[in-house]
Design a protein around this motif. Structure first.
Motif, PDB file in Angstrom:
ATOM      1  N   VAL A   1     -58.721  60.117 -35.113  1.00 14.22           N
ATOM      2  CA  VAL A   1     -59.113  59.103 -36.092  1.00 14.22           C
ATOM      3  C   VAL A   1     -59.533  59.768 -37.395  1.00 14.22           C
ATOM      4  O   VAL A   1     -59.123  59.366 -38.491  1.00 14.22           O
ATOM      5  N   TYR A   2     -60.349  60.818 -37.290  1.00 10.73           N
ATOM      6  CA  TYR A   2     -60.769  61.526 -38.495  1.00 10.73           C
ATOM      7  C   TYR A   2     -59.566  62.173 -39.190  1.00 10.73           C
ATOM      8  O   TYR A   2     -59.441  62.127 -40.419  1.00 10.73           O
TER       9      TYR A   2
ATOM     10  N   ALA B   1     -57.178  57.055 -16.737  1.00 10.38           N
ATOM     11  CA  ALA B   1     -58.357  56.776 -17.559  1.00 10.38           C
ATOM     12  C   ALA B   1     -58.318  57.548 -18.872  1.00 10.38           C
ATOM     13  O   ALA B   1     -58.729  57.037 -19.920  1.00 10.38           O
ATOM     14  N   ALA B   2     -57.809  58.779 -18.836  1.00 13.66           N
ATOM     15  CA  ALA B   2     -57.666  59.561 -20.066  1.00 13.66           C
ATOM     16  C   ALA B   2     -56.599  58.945 -20.966  1.00 13.66           C
ATOM     17  O   ALA B   2     -56.754  58.890 -22.190  1.00 13.66           O
ATOM     18  N   MET B   3     -55.506  58.474 -20.361  1.00 12.01           N
ATOM     19  CA  MET B   3     -54.461  57.826 -21.141  1.00 12.01           C
ATOM     20  C   MET B   3     -54.991  56.571 -21.836  1.00 12.01           C
ATOM     21  O   MET B   3     -54.599  56.260 -22.968  1.00 12.01           O
ATOM     22  N   GLU B   4     -55.899  55.858 -21.188  1.00  5.68           N
ATOM     23  CA  GLU B   4     -56.493  54.672 -21.807  1.00  5.68           C
ATOM     24  C   GLU B   4     -57.272  55.044 -23.060  1.00  5.68           C
ATOM     25  O   GLU B   4     -57.228  54.322 -24.062  1.00  5.68           O
ATOM     26  N   LYS B   5     -57.988  56.157 -23.010  1.00  3.73           N
ATOM     27  CA  LYS B   5     -58.743  56.615 -24.186  1.00  3.73           C
ATOM     28  C   LYS B   5     -57.801  56.922 -25.341  1.00  3.73           C
ATOM     29  O   LYS B   5     -58.102  56.620 -26.508  1.00  3.73           O
TER      30      LYS B   5
ATOM     31  N   ALA C   1     -54.759  55.620 -25.707  1.00  2.00           N
ATOM     32  CA  ALA C   1     -54.117  54.367 -26.121  1.00  2.00           C
ATOM     33  C   ALA C   1     -55.018  53.569 -27.064  1.00  2.00           C
ATOM     34  O   ALA C   1     -54.526  52.845 -27.942  1.00  2.00           O
ATOM     35  N   GLU C   2     -56.318  53.702 -26.904  1.00  2.00           N
ATOM     36  CA  GLU C   2     -57.263  52.962 -27.750  1.00  2.00           C
ATOM     37  C   GLU C   2     -57.130  53.336 -29.223  1.00  2.00           C
ATOM     38  O   GLU C   2     -57.477  52.536 -30.101  1.00  2.00           O
ATOM     39  N   VAL C   3     -56.628  54.535 -29.502  1.00  2.00           N
ATOM     40  CA  VAL C   3     -56.449  54.949 -30.906  1.00  2.00           C
ATOM     41  C   VAL C   3     -54.965  55.031 -31.266  1.00  2.00           C
ATOM     42  O   VAL C   3     -54.593  55.665 -32.253  1.00  2.00           O
TER      43      VAL C   3
END
Length: 437
Positions: free
Chosen positions: A215-216, A90-94, A96-98
């Motif tokens: 992202v920032y 689940a952490a890897m998915e977060k 991967a989203e960025v």
């Protein structure tokens, strides 16, 4: 639970695990509360031992720790930034989203790449740059004290030692003042992510913070590429643009610098300053001396760094078969070097488990590492700690610890500092007229 090591010629087979080594657990609450009593036993009983709990060799004496830092051919820094617990799906998915791409940091790089990058990056934290930033740091400290000085109570972490290093780091990294409120949310205490064993739920929350800041960081890097300023990040970006060498610099690495160096410059100084106030107030006689004679503050900073190291352990991996403290260590095996233990070693520091702001050789500590990986931001950290002590000593010399408070620490191997330092004082006795109710 301790791990079972059945490998042929494993460390456990070469070094029979004693009860002390089997009990060693840097995540245990007793250890978190007082690692130094464990360190003292290690130096006396087993200066180098294998821990099945973490699958690391543990090195505790000053001379052995220093030798490891010096011998960069035999001991690689690549283990320094490895996650103790790999991210859950689940952490890897977060991440991967960025579109997160793993990148090294200065702390886990070896020569020649480390040397090339460090040569450029150190220009962003020169003594002249630190002196330029000092008035801003003093302004930040004054503002923090203004907010609490008439209250008679505070949490020195939440009200001072967390805020000041974060704001100073933002200035160093070229964060515009208008964006400070946004970026402050990213300056979290991140040691648990890399050096701890967070639960899956904690990992997901940390991954979300990491992703938002990434992202920032990318946005900030792109802005500085278009319009560089006079700051640490702009210095790195100019080197990237000038060299055009994507083996040394690329956008992924520039974003990694922005992200990792904020954590490095912020969290370690927060911990060092918080631990410093705690130990000084636990020694009220020495606190009174310091308040009466501010010229003692620079020496007190060195003793704080020695006695209450904010980075009490660090990591290396053997690149070849070596012997450390009489123990044979094979290529590829990992070492946990106890810098906090080295800083208490009686062979170097007389009565090393005692705190003494008059100690003449306190600056021999290894709180900032040594050699090619000596902390780039050490002058900045010293300045921030000195300024915080100077301003608090001037305005709140009658400060005292709140009795019977509970001390808690982040459960990780490498970063240490109290989560809270609750203090109180009589506002009517404030020595500065404008600070009284």
């Amino acid at each position: 639970m301790p791990q079972t090591d059945d490998r042929a010629d494993s460390p456990a087979q070469r070094c029979p695990v004693t009860q002390f080594a089997a009990d060693f657990n840097p995540f245990d609450e007793d250890y978190l509360q007082d690692p130094y009593s464990v360190f003292t036993r290690a130096r006396q009983e087993e200066p180098v031992f294998y821990s099945p709990e973490i699958d690391y060799w543990v090195v505790s004496r000053y001379e052995d720790v220093l030798a490891i830092f010096r011998d960069t051919a035999s001991f690689s820094a690549t283990a320094a930034g490895e996650l103790i617990k790999p991210p859950c799906p689940a952490a890897m998915e977060k991440l991967a989203e960025v579109d997160f791409v793993p990148s090294t940091m200065l702390v886990d790089e070896d020569a020649p790449l480390h040397t090339k990058r460090r040569r450029v990056l150190r220009k962003g934290v020169t003594d002249a740059k630190v002196a330029e930033i000092e008035p801003l740091t003093r302004r930040f400290v004054s503002a923090c004290l203004d907010a609490v000085v008439r209250e008679g109570r505070a949490d020195l972490v939440g009200d001072l030692t967390f805020e000041v290093p974060a704001l100073t780091a933002f200035v160093l990294m070229g964060v515009p003042e208008a964006e400070v409120a946004r970026v402050r949310g990213y300056a979290s205490r991140f040691a648990l992510w890399i050096w701890g064993r967070p639960s899956d739920e904690q990992q997901v929350a940390l991954a979300e913070e990491f992703a938002a800041y990434l992202v920032y960081a990318r946005e900030h890097v792109e802005r500085l590429i278009e319009n560089p300023g006079d700051d640490y990040m702009s210095n790195a970006i100019r080197a990237w643009a000038k060299n055009g060498d994507d083996e040394v610099w690329d956008r992924t690495y520039l974003a990694s610098i922005m992200q990792s160096h904020l954590y490095a410059s912020h969290e370690t100084t927060t911990n060092a300053a918080a631990g410093g106030f705690k130990v000084l107030l636990e020694h009220p006689g020495q606190w009174a001396e310091l308040c009466a004679d501010p010229s003692l503050i620079p020496g007190a900073v060195e003793e704080i760094l020695r006695y209450a190291s904010s980075v009490p352990t660090w990591r290396r991996v053997a690149t070849r078969d070596v012997t450390v403290g009489g123990q044979d260590i094979r290529a590829g095996e990992r070492l946990l070097v106890l810098t906090g233990s080295a800083n208490h070693d009686e062979e170097i520091f007389a009565d090393g488990d005692s705190f003494d702001i008059h100690r003449e050789n306190a600056d021999r500590h290894l709180a900032f590492g040594w050699g090619v990986h000596h902390c780039l931001g050490q002058a900045l950290a010293r300045m921030e700690m000195r300024v915080m002590l100077e301003e608090v000593a001037k305005r709140l010399p009658h400060l005292r610890l709140t009795p019977d408070q509970e001390w808690t620490y982040s459960p990780n191997t490498s970063f240490r500092g109290p989560d809270h330092v609750l203090v109180e004082w009589d506002p009517a006795a404030n020595p500065v007229d404008a600070d009284r109710p």
